[in-house]
Design an enzyme around this catalytic site. Structure first.
Site, PDB file in Angstrom:
ATOM      1  N   ARG A  99       0.993  -1.433   0.025  1.00 10.26           N
ATOM      2  CA  ARG A  99       0.077  -0.104  -0.011  1.00 10.26           C
ATOM      3  C   ARG A  99       0.795   1.134  -0.006  1.00 10.26           C
ATOM      4  O   ARG A  99       0.985   2.121   0.759  1.00 10.26           O
ATOM      5  CB  ARG A  99      -0.817  -0.057   1.218  1.00 10.26           C
ATOM      6  N   LYS A 206       4.215 -18.217   9.740  1.00  5.88           N
ATOM      7  CA  LYS A 206       3.680 -18.371  10.649  1.00  5.88           C
ATOM      8  C   LYS A 206       3.054 -17.172  11.549  1.00  5.88           C
ATOM      9  O   LYS A 206       3.895 -16.114  11.145  1.00  5.88           O
ATOM     10  CB  LYS A 206       4.289 -19.064  12.100  1.00  5.88           C
ATOM     11  N   ASP A 235       8.141 -22.650   8.471  1.00  4.20           N
ATOM     12  CA  ASP A 235       9.039 -22.536   9.757  1.00  4.20           C
ATOM     13  C   ASP A 235      10.279 -22.407   9.660  1.00  4.20           C
ATOM     14  O   ASP A 235      10.845 -23.412   9.380  1.00  4.20           O
ATOM     15  CB  ASP A 235       8.576 -23.829  10.733  1.00  4.20           C
ATOM     16  N   HIS A 236      10.896 -21.321   9.769  1.00  2.00           N
ATOM     17  CA  HIS A 236      12.260 -20.883   9.556  1.00  2.00           C
ATOM     18  C   HIS A 236      13.144 -21.749  10.251  1.00  2.00           C
ATOM     19  O   HIS A 236      14.480 -22.185   9.728  1.00  2.00           O
ATOM     20  CB  HIS A 236      12.799 -19.602   9.449  1.00  2.00           C
ATOM     21  N   LYS A 240      17.280 -24.120   9.008  1.00  2.00           N
ATOM     22  CA  LYS A 240      18.383 -23.975   9.781  1.00  2.00           C
ATOM     23  C   LYS A 240      19.159 -25.361   9.647  1.00  2.00           C
ATOM     24  O   LYS A 240      18.918 -26.365   9.719  1.00  2.00           O
ATOM     25  CB  LYS A 240      18.395 -23.520  11.294  1.00  2.00           C
ATOM     26  N   GLU A 274      16.218 -16.063  24.311  1.00  4.86           N
ATOM     27  CA  GLU A 274      16.369 -14.679  23.505  1.00  4.86           C
ATOM     28  C   GLU A 274      16.597 -13.493  24.329  1.00  4.86           C
ATOM     29  O   GLU A 274      16.206 -13.467  25.596  1.00  4.86           O
ATOM     30  CB  GLU A 274      15.061 -14.378  22.766  1.00  4.86           C
ATOM     31  N   HIS A 298       8.419 -23.706  16.446  1.00  2.00           N
ATOM     32  CA  HIS A 298       9.862 -24.135  16.440  1.00  2.00           C
ATOM     33  C   HIS A 298      10.313 -25.017  17.493  1.00  2.00           C
ATOM     34  O   HIS A 298      10.838 -26.137  16.873  1.00  2.00           O
ATOM     35  CB  HIS A 298      10.653 -22.748  16.720  1.00  2.00           C
TER      36      HIS A 298
END
Ligand code: BG6
Length: 544
Positions: A99, A206, A235-236, A240, A274, A298
């Site tokens: 947009r 996700k 699902d990254h 990996k 994290e 994950h």
């Protein structure tokens, strides 16, 4: 005599290969040669390189949500990195839709800045120029029929000018509330229907819903336009290297599998910690929380890969079947108050900086009960794992960023040493270090040099950085390539998504009756209730 520390011929060739590859690519993308020819043109490329046959045909990637964080930090840089590695198909084109009252140049500028800031591989003007040739932008609202008609026309033109043959991947990097309208538009314009000899794929990120019911509804919408085989759910974590290596570790070796079961394993700890807070993601995160954000996807995927039986092959069906079987066998603790814990970060210190608590973050209401830390104890009701707890934990603003899977073994049944000599001997463990410092550690007891028979824990390490000269591609490089090739094993099937929600839904329901999550200091390792949960089982969380 050869210097044992010097890289072997093969290793040196592999290192040179990566540099040569980049150079060869630049030359080849300038012409009309295919990626296969690029690879073949590179004499230093290791012929055993299994990427060789994995070449996508000409196609267009249409990106919805180009101004979002994910596009800027991960997707656009990954596309460039693929180009730099010679893995983008000839004629590859990138179409942005958003947009914004933008022209092609504005989108190109955004892509350029994103690549410069976040690409993994060095910036090369030649590679960028080739990507630039295929960049287009279509402005519009998602509910604007005219904008989607313009998109269809732009794609038809790209097919003519760049030979992309009607092959389109639509990447929905937009909040799920926009999925229905975008999918509906793709259907209305006929863009979701692949003409004979071409393909149309849709990529969704996700969260796949926020519970079982909504995941189901979302799927109904998506499958109303695309067949299941054309839907790629990202699902990254599955992209990996270290996560894919779980399968190699387990099924390419004979060493671990015989002890990978209830007779030897005491418990498994899966941690995704994290140090960051929620940053500018209040709108997404609040009301979602840690468990929906990363455990549903994950962490349960990690659990599935660690606990599943060996698939008969690594094709999508065999792999998914095994993951589904094990997810189906997951059991919740009978007492959710004792077998789960949740917390919310309060103000504290992190990396020498004072940080605010969750409730003081911009965009978060002062009485939010969203958890930023979650720990869950699960069991798996099958012959291999009966009685072995799997402890999952994740949190924001914890002591440091680390994701790992630790398989902790039972103590030796008998220790023929004096008690004093084994006082500091822990349990054997195999730790898959997903990130950072990617690798695997095996912890075991060893005699301390000296006259006594003192035994203490030591560790044996495999580190990617030391064993391989190739650097690991980013998860999104691998996954975007797989989408273009149409290779689905690393994308969860809807059945896995629904099984994961079945595990999480009762926990979420229970938590909503529990009021405010327990506060924990930023920079700490989470709420006391999570430690208490382990202590009740006579165990402790690994100190990371
Ligand atoms: C995402 C979550 O899926 O994964 C984020 O939505 C999280 O909250 C991120 O920060 C972590 O990814 P990685 O690859 O840095 O571990």
């Amino acid at each position: 005599m050869t210097d044992p520390a010097a890289p072997s011929e093969a290793e040196a060739a592999a290192a040179a290969s990566e540099e040569e590859e980049v150079a060869a690519v630049a030359a080849a993308v300038a012409g009309t040669s295919t990626t296969l020819e690029v690879a073949a043109a590179n004499p230093l490329r290791d012929p055993r390189d299994k990427r060789l046959p994995r070449v996508a045909g000409p196609c267009v990637m249409v990106l919805f949500g180009v101004t979002g964080d994910l596009a800027k930090r991960k997707l656009l840089p990954a596309i460039y990195d693929l180009g730099n590695r010679g893995l983008l198909p000839p004629g590859f084109s990138l179409v942005g839709f958003a947009r914004r009252d933008w022209k092609d140049q504005d989108f190109a500028q955004l892509t350029h800045d994103a690549v410069k800031a976040h690409a993994r591989t060095p910036f090369r003007e030649e590679v960028w120029k080739q990507i630039l040739e295929g960049i287009h932008f279509v402005p519009g609202e998602f509910n604007d029929d005219g904008a989607f008609d313009a998109l269809a026309m732009a794609l038809a033109e790209i097919d003519q000018t760049r030979g992309t043959g009607g092959n389109y991947a639509f990447y929905l990097s937009v909040p799920p509330k926009f999925f229905p309208v975008v999918v509906e538009q793709l259907k209305r314009t006929g863009l979701s229907d692949a003409p004979e000899g071409s393909w149309r794929r849709v990529v969704i990120e996700k969260p796949f819903g926020h519970d079982l019911q909504s995941a189901h509804e979302l799927n109904e919408i998506t499958t109303s336009a695309f067949p299941e085989s054309s839907i790629f759910r990202i699902d990254h974590y599955l992209g990996k290297e270290t996560v894919q290596n779980i399968m190699a570790l387990r099924f390419a070796n004979n060493l671990y599998e015989p002890i990978w079961n209830r007779s030897f394993v005491d418990h498994v700890q899966i941690t995704m910690a994290e140090d960051i807070g929620i940053g500018g993601r209040a709108g997404y995160y609040d009301g979602i929380g840690a468990a929906r954000d990363v455990i549903q996807n994950h962490l349960l995927q990690l659990l599935a890969l660690v606990a599943m039986e060996d698939p008969t092959s690594f094709d999508a069906n065999s792999l998914r079947r095994e993951k589904e079987k094990v997810l189906n066998a997951v059991r919740l603790p009978a007492n959710l108050a004792r077998g789960t814990a949740r917390g919310q970060y309060s103000a504290g210190w992190q990396g020498g900086e004072k940080v605010v608590g969750y409730l003081q973050e911009e965009g978060i209401s002062a009485d939010s009960i969203t958890e930023t830390y979650a720990a869950i104890k699960l069991e798996i009701a099958n012959r291999r794992w009966a009685g072995v707890p799997f402890y999952l934990r994740t949190g924001k603003r914890l002591g440091r960023r680390v994701t790992e899977v630790a398989v902790v073994f039972q103590r030796a049944p008998h220790l023929p040493f004096s008690k004093d000599d084994t006082e500091i001997l822990g349990q054997n463990a195999l730790v898959i270090r997903v990130q950072p410092d990617e690798g695997i550690t095996v912890r075991f007891g060893s005699k301390v040099p000296g006259t006594a028979m003192e035994v203490r824990d030591v560790s044996m390490d495999f580190a990617y950085g030391e064993s391989f000269l190739e650097s690991s591609p980013e998860a999104y490089e691998r996954l975007l390539l797989d989408v273009m090739i149409g290779d689905p094993p690393l994308f969860p099937h809807q059945r896995e998504v629904e099984l994961s929600w079945k595990i999480l839904d009762p926990i979420e329901e229970f938590w909503t009756t529990q009021g405010q999550p327990e506060p924990y200091d930023s920079g700490s390792w989470g709420p006391e209730s999570a430690d208490a949960m382990m202590q009740r089982d006579g165990r402790t969380w690994r100190r990371l």
